[in-house]
Design a protein around this motif. Structure first.
Motif, mmCIF file in Angstrom:
data_model
loop_
_atom_site.group_PDB
_atom_site.id
_atom_site.type_symbol
_atom_site.label_atom_id
_atom_site.label_comp_id
_atom_site.label_asym_id
_atom_site.label_seq_id
_atom_site.Cartn_x
_atom_site.Cartn_y
_atom_site.Cartn_z
ATOM 1 N N ALA A 81 0.821 -1.219 0.000
ATOM 2 C CA ALA A 81 0.000 0.000 0.000
ATOM 3 C C ALA A 81 0.854 1.268 0.000
ATOM 4 O O ALA A 81 0.605 2.197 0.774
ATOM 5 N N ARG A 82 1.849 1.285 -0.866
ATOM 6 C CA ARG A 82 2.727 2.457 -0.903
ATOM 7 C C ARG A 82 2.787 3.040 -2.311
ATOM 8 O O ARG A 82 2.608 2.327 -3.306
ATOM 9 N N VAL A 83 3.080 4.331 -2.344
ATOM 10 C CA VAL A 83 3.348 4.986 -3.616
ATOM 11 C C VAL A 83 4.863 5.216 -3.711
ATOM 12 O O VAL A 83 5.504 5.436 -2.677
ATOM 13 N N PRO A 84 5.422 5.121 -4.928
ATOM 14 C CA PRO A 84 4.764 4.923 -6.209
ATOM 15 C C PRO A 84 4.400 3.466 -6.465
ATOM 16 O O PRO A 84 5.143 2.565 -6.092
ATOM 17 N N THR A 128 6.629 -1.817 -8.470
ATOM 18 C CA THR A 128 6.723 -0.957 -7.287
ATOM 19 C C THR A 128 8.181 -0.723 -6.903
ATOM 20 O O THR A 128 9.080 -1.331 -7.472
ATOM 21 N N GLU A 129 8.382 0.177 -5.931
ATOM 22 C CA GLU A 129 9.699 0.562 -5.415
ATOM 23 C C GLU A 129 10.386 1.513 -6.410
ATOM 24 O O GLU A 129 10.704 1.129 -7.537
ATOM 25 N N SER A 130 10.611 2.743 -5.939
ATOM 26 C CA SER A 130 11.101 3.786 -6.842
ATOM 27 C C SER A 130 12.355 3.375 -7.621
ATOM 28 O O SER A 130 12.425 3.558 -8.841
ATOM 29 N N LEU A 131 13.331 2.791 -6.944
ATOM 30 C CA LEU A 131 14.578 2.472 -7.641
ATOM 31 C C LEU A 131 14.418 1.275 -8.574
ATOM 32 O O LEU A 131 15.105 1.191 -9.597
HETATM 33 N N1 LIG Z 1 10.967 1.948 -0.732
HETATM 34 C C1 LIG Z 1 9.777 2.544 -1.284
HETATM 35 C C2 LIG Z 1 9.241 3.565 -0.303
HETATM 36 C C3 LIG Z 1 7.864 4.091 -0.716
HETATM 37 C C4 LIG Z 1 7.174 4.790 0.446
HETATM 38 O O1 LIG Z 1 7.521 4.604 1.613
HETATM 39 N N2 LIG Z 1 6.156 5.605 0.121
HETATM 40 C C5 LIG Z 1 5.395 6.259 1.163
HETATM 41 C C6 LIG Z 1 5.081 7.699 0.790
HETATM 42 S S1 LIG Z 1 6.523 8.711 0.877
HETATM 43 C C7 LIG Z 1 4.090 5.518 1.380
HETATM 44 O O2 LIG Z 1 3.393 5.208 0.424
HETATM 45 N N3 LIG Z 1 3.758 5.241 2.651
HETATM 46 C C8 LIG Z 1 2.546 4.562 3.043
HETATM 47 C C9 LIG Z 1 2.825 3.469 4.037
HETATM 48 O O3 LIG Z 1 4.004 3.260 4.410
HETATM 49 O O4 LIG Z 1 1.873 2.809 4.451
HETATM 50 C C10 LIG Z 1 10.113 3.193 -2.641
HETATM 51 O O5 LIG Z 1 11.307 3.457 -2.880
HETATM 52 O O6 LIG Z 1 9.212 3.364 -3.498
#
Ligand SMILES: N[C@@H](CCC(=O)N[C@@H](CS)C(=O)NCC(=O)O)C(=O)O
Length: 198
Positions: free
Chosen positions: A48-51, A62-65
Motif C-alpha cells: 500500500a505504498r506509492v509509487p 513498485t519501489e522507486s529504484l
Molecule cells: N521503498 C519505497 C518507499 C515508498 C514509500 O515509503 N512511500 C510512502 C510515501 S513517501 C508511502 O506510500 N507510505 C505509506 C505506508 O508506508 O503505508 C520506494 O522506494 O518506493
C-alpha cells in the motif's frame, strides 16, 4: 500504463520524473492517499505504498529504484545513467539516504509520535539529513542541461522535499549549490509538473 502517487512522496516523484524524462504519457496518473488504503492501490500493491505503477498488461511495478531500473531497460534512451556511472550511483545513494531519513521523520511524526525527532532514531535521521545534504552541497551532481541523470533527479527531489517538510527547522542550513541545481531543472516539464505540494 498508469502510476498511482500522492502529491508529496519523494519516492513517487523520482519515478514520475523518470517516466516524464523518458517521454511516457503521464495522463493516467492517479492521486491516492496511501494511508487511506485506497482500494486501487491495495489491489496492486500489498505494501500500500506509492509509487505503484501498473503496466498496460496490469502488472504492478513498485519501489522507486526498481521502477528506475525497469525503465532503463524498457526505454534505454534517453538514459538516466549517462556519464560517469560510479559517481552517479554513488551520489544518488547519498541523496536516497537523505530522502529515506526525511520520509522516516515525516511518517513517524504523522503516524506515530509528533515528537519522534526527539527520540534516538529521530535524532540519527536528522543527522543523516544534515550530513547528507552537506556532502551533496560540497560535491553536488554536475548538470549542464538536457536529460538529467539519477544523481541530479534524487538530489533535486531531496532538496525540494526539505523545503516542503522541514523549512522552519533550526538545523536547516543554506545549500546554494543544490538550490542552483533545483533552479536549473525547475522548468523541465518532468520536474515542474511533479513539484510536491500539500
Ligand atoms: N521503498 C519505497 C518507499 C515508498 C514509500 O515509503 N512511500 C510512502 C510515501 S513517501 C508511502 O506510500 N507510505 C505509506 C505506508 O508506508 O503505508 C520506494 O522506494 O518506493
Amino acid at each position: 500504463m498508469r502510476i498511482l502517487t500522492n502529491t508529496t512522496s519523494p519516492y513517487a516523484r523520482i519515478a514520475r520524473i523518470a517516466l516524464g524524462e523518458k517521454g511516457f504519457d503521464l495522463s493516467g496518473t492517479e492521486i491516492v492517499n496511501p494511508w487511506d488504503d485506497a482500494p486501487a492501490l491495495l489491489a496492486l500493491n500489498s505494501a500500500a505504498r506509492v509509487p505503484t505503477l501498473e503496466t498496460d498488461a496490469g502488472l504492478p511495478i513498485t519501489e522507486s529504484l526498481l521502477i528506475l531500473l525497469w525503465l532503463e531497460r524498457k526505454a534505454p534512451e534517453p538514459s538516466l545513467l549517462h556519464g560517469d556511472l560510479d559517481r552517479i550511483v554513488s551520489l544518488a545513494g547519498r541523496a536516497m539516504g537523505v530522502i529515506d531519513a526525511q520520509a522516516t521523520i515525516v511518517t513517524n511524526r504523522m503516524q506515530v509520535d509528533p515528537d519522534f525527532a526527539q527520540h534516538r532514531v529521530g535524532k540519527r535521521r536528522i543527522r543523516s539529513i544534515v550530513d547528507g545534504l552537506a556532502a551533496l552541497e560540497a560535491d553536488p551532481p554536475g548538470y549542464a542541461g538536457g536529460t538529467p541523470d539519477i544523481a541530479v533527479i534524487t538530489a533535486v527531489v531531496a532538496r525540494d522535499y526539505l523545503d516542503l517538510r522541514f523549512k522552519d527547522e533550526p538545523w536547516v542550513v543554506a545549500t546554494p549549490r543544490l538550490d542552483a541545481l533545483v533552479a536549473a531543472t525547475a522548468e523541465r516539464p518532468a520536474f515542474r509538473d511533479t513539484k510536491p505540494y500539500i
